[in-house]
Scaffold this motif. Structure first.
Motif, PDB file in Angstrom:
ATOM      1  N   THR A 175       0.517  -0.772   0.127  1.00 25.01           N
ATOM      2  CA  THR A 175       0.223  -0.103  -0.122  1.00 25.01           C
ATOM      3  C   THR A 175       1.082   0.999   0.024  1.00 25.01           C
ATOM      4  O   THR A 175       1.742   0.888   0.966  1.00 25.01           O
ATOM      5  CB  THR A 175      -0.801   0.198   1.112  1.00 25.01           C
ATOM      6  OG1 THR A 175      -2.016  -1.253   0.958  1.00 25.01           O
ATOM      7  CG2 THR A 175      -2.064   1.682   1.003  1.00 25.01           C
ATOM      8  N   ILE A 176       0.419   2.142  -0.968  1.00 25.85           N
ATOM      9  CA  ILE A 176       1.164   3.018  -1.048  1.00 25.85           C
ATOM     10  C   ILE A 176       0.323   4.295  -0.610  1.00 25.85           C
ATOM     11  O   ILE A 176      -0.818   4.924  -1.458  1.00 25.85           O
ATOM     12  CB  ILE A 176       2.656   3.669  -2.260  1.00 25.85           C
ATOM     13  CG1 ILE A 176       3.377   2.236  -2.668  1.00 25.85           C
ATOM     14  CG2 ILE A 176       2.875   5.227  -2.374  1.00 25.85           C
ATOM     15  CD1 ILE A 176       3.413   2.556  -3.494  1.00 25.85           C
ATOM     16  N   SER A 177       0.575   5.139   0.564  1.00 28.65           N
ATOM     17  CA  SER A 177      -0.440   5.783   0.967  1.00 28.65           C
ATOM     18  C   SER A 177       0.356   7.730   0.505  1.00 28.65           C
ATOM     19  O   SER A 177       1.077   7.487   0.070  1.00 28.65           O
ATOM     20  CB  SER A 177      -0.812   6.421   2.138  1.00 28.65           C
ATOM     21  OG  SER A 177       0.612   6.668   2.902  1.00 28.65           O
ATOM     22  N   TYR A 178      -0.614   8.670  -0.011  1.00 28.80           N
ATOM     23  CA  TYR A 178       0.320   9.527  -0.566  1.00 28.80           C
ATOM     24  C   TYR A 178       0.076  10.704   0.563  1.00 28.80           C
ATOM     25  O   TYR A 178      -1.507  10.955   0.633  1.00 28.80           O
ATOM     26  CB  TYR A 178      -0.562  10.455  -2.022  1.00 28.80           C
ATOM     27  CG  TYR A 178       0.394   9.371  -3.170  1.00 28.80           C
ATOM     28  CD1 TYR A 178       1.812   8.924  -3.281  1.00 28.80           C
ATOM     29  CD2 TYR A 178      -0.626   7.651  -3.124  1.00 28.80           C
ATOM     30  CE1 TYR A 178       1.934   8.434  -5.063  1.00 28.80           C
ATOM     31  CE2 TYR A 178      -0.090   6.743  -3.986  1.00 28.80           C
ATOM     32  CZ  TYR A 178       1.267   7.303  -4.763  1.00 28.80           C
ATOM     33  OH  TYR A 178       1.621   6.122  -5.596  1.00 28.80           O
ATOM     34  N   TRP A 179       0.536  11.879   0.761  1.00 27.94           N
ATOM     35  CA  TRP A 179       0.195  12.868   1.210  1.00 27.94           C
ATOM     36  C   TRP A 179       0.884  14.370   1.154  1.00 27.94           C
ATOM     37  O   TRP A 179       1.620  14.384   0.504  1.00 27.94           O
ATOM     38  CB  TRP A 179       1.155  12.569   3.016  1.00 27.94           C
ATOM     39  CG  TRP A 179       0.424  11.425   3.888  1.00 27.94           C
ATOM     40  CD1 TRP A 179       0.670  10.159   3.803  1.00 27.94           C
ATOM     41  CD2 TRP A 179      -0.658  10.761   4.803  1.00 27.94           C
ATOM     42  NE1 TRP A 179       0.427   9.246   4.177  1.00 27.94           N
ATOM     43  CE2 TRP A 179      -0.765   9.671   4.840  1.00 27.94           C
ATOM     44  CE3 TRP A 179      -1.362  11.954   5.049  1.00 27.94           C
ATOM     45  CZ2 TRP A 179      -1.893   8.851   5.238  1.00 27.94           C
ATOM     46  CZ3 TRP A 179      -2.917  11.125   6.058  1.00 27.94           C
ATOM     47  CH2 TRP A 179      -2.663   9.651   6.116  1.00 27.94           C
ATOM     48  N   GLN A 180       0.286  15.067   1.763  1.00 28.53           N
ATOM     49  CA  GLN A 180       0.371  16.437   1.155  1.00 28.53           C
ATOM     50  C   GLN A 180       1.191  17.151   1.607  1.00 28.53           C
ATOM     51  O   GLN A 180       2.569  17.799   0.915  1.00 28.53           O
ATOM     52  CB  GLN A 180      -0.283  17.781   1.901  1.00 28.53           C
ATOM     53  CG  GLN A 180      -0.249  19.126   1.337  1.00 28.53           C
ATOM     54  CD  GLN A 180      -1.701  19.476   1.880  1.00 28.53           C
ATOM     55  OE1 GLN A 180      -2.105  19.771   2.854  1.00 28.53           O
ATOM     56  NE2 GLN A 180      -1.567  20.648   1.228  1.00 28.53           N
ATOM     57  N   ASP A 181       2.485  16.253   2.989  1.00 31.42           N
ATOM     58  CA  ASP A 181       3.494  16.880   3.491  1.00 31.42           C
ATOM     59  C   ASP A 181       3.907  15.889   4.335  1.00 31.42           C
ATOM     60  O   ASP A 181       3.575  15.094   4.972  1.00 31.42           O
ATOM     61  CB  ASP A 181       3.717  18.144   3.682  1.00 31.42           C
ATOM     62  CG  ASP A 181       2.749  18.235   4.953  1.00 31.42           C
ATOM     63  OD1 ASP A 181       1.993  17.713   5.873  1.00 31.42           O
ATOM     64  OD2 ASP A 181       1.935  19.979   5.185  1.00 31.42           O
ATOM     65  N   ASP A 182       5.158  15.934   5.325  1.00 34.02           N
ATOM     66  CA  ASP A 182       5.061  15.671   5.852  1.00 34.02           C
ATOM     67  C   ASP A 182       5.260  15.102   7.093  1.00 34.02           C
ATOM     68  O   ASP A 182       4.730  14.209   7.680  1.00 34.02           O
ATOM     69  CB  ASP A 182       7.517  15.291   6.408  1.00 34.02           C
ATOM     70  CG  ASP A 182       8.015  14.447   6.695  1.00 34.02           C
ATOM     71  OD1 ASP A 182       7.354  12.957   6.436  1.00 34.02           O
ATOM     72  OD2 ASP A 182       8.639  13.825   7.802  1.00 34.02           O
ATOM     73  N   ALA A 183       4.386  15.901   7.714  1.00 31.58           N
ATOM     74  CA  ALA A 183       4.085  16.651   8.909  1.00 31.58           C
ATOM     75  C   ALA A 183       2.381  15.716   9.110  1.00 31.58           C
ATOM     76  O   ALA A 183       1.785  15.079   9.931  1.00 31.58           O
ATOM     77  CB  ALA A 183       3.932  17.968   8.996  1.00 31.58           C
TER      78      ALA A 183
END
Length: 106
Positions: free
Chosen positions: A57-65
């Motif tokens: 599973t690869i989840s994508y996030w706006q930023d590291d926080a």
């Protein structure tokens, strides 16, 4: 698959399932899918599973926080610990910055 913004964060989770407590796993996975979709900074995910229980599973996030906030979310922490004890025999997790993305469809 969906193309996510450049300079987003990708959290790559690769896990081998034990095959134990399939109903419990499915219920937890559904609950986590609903919960993660409501998290600030969550952009989406891609996932695949083989017949022998290996999943990515690869989840994508706006930023590291945002990715770290999901890692530390109390309900996610509980399910992660349950997964370590019951549903997974091993896993790896990598965090990467997405610099470029391309997509193609026929």
């Amino acid at each position: 698959m969906q193309l996510y913004p450049e300079t987003s964060i990708a959290v790559i989770f690769c896990a081998q399932r034990t095959g134990v407590d399939e109903d419990g796993y499915q219920a937890a996975a559904a609950a986590m899918s609903e919960l993660v979709a409501r998290q600030p900074g969550y952009l989406g995910d891609d996932h695949a599973r083989s017949g022998d229980g290996l999943g990515i599973t690869i989840s994508y996030w706006q930023d590291d926080a945002s990715a770290k906030a999901w890692r530390d979310h109390p309900e996610h922490v509980v399910i992660r610990e349950r997964g370590r004890g019951r549903w997974y025999s091993q896993y790896t997790l990598h965090v990467a910055r997405v610099e470029r993305g391309y997509d193609w469809q026929k």
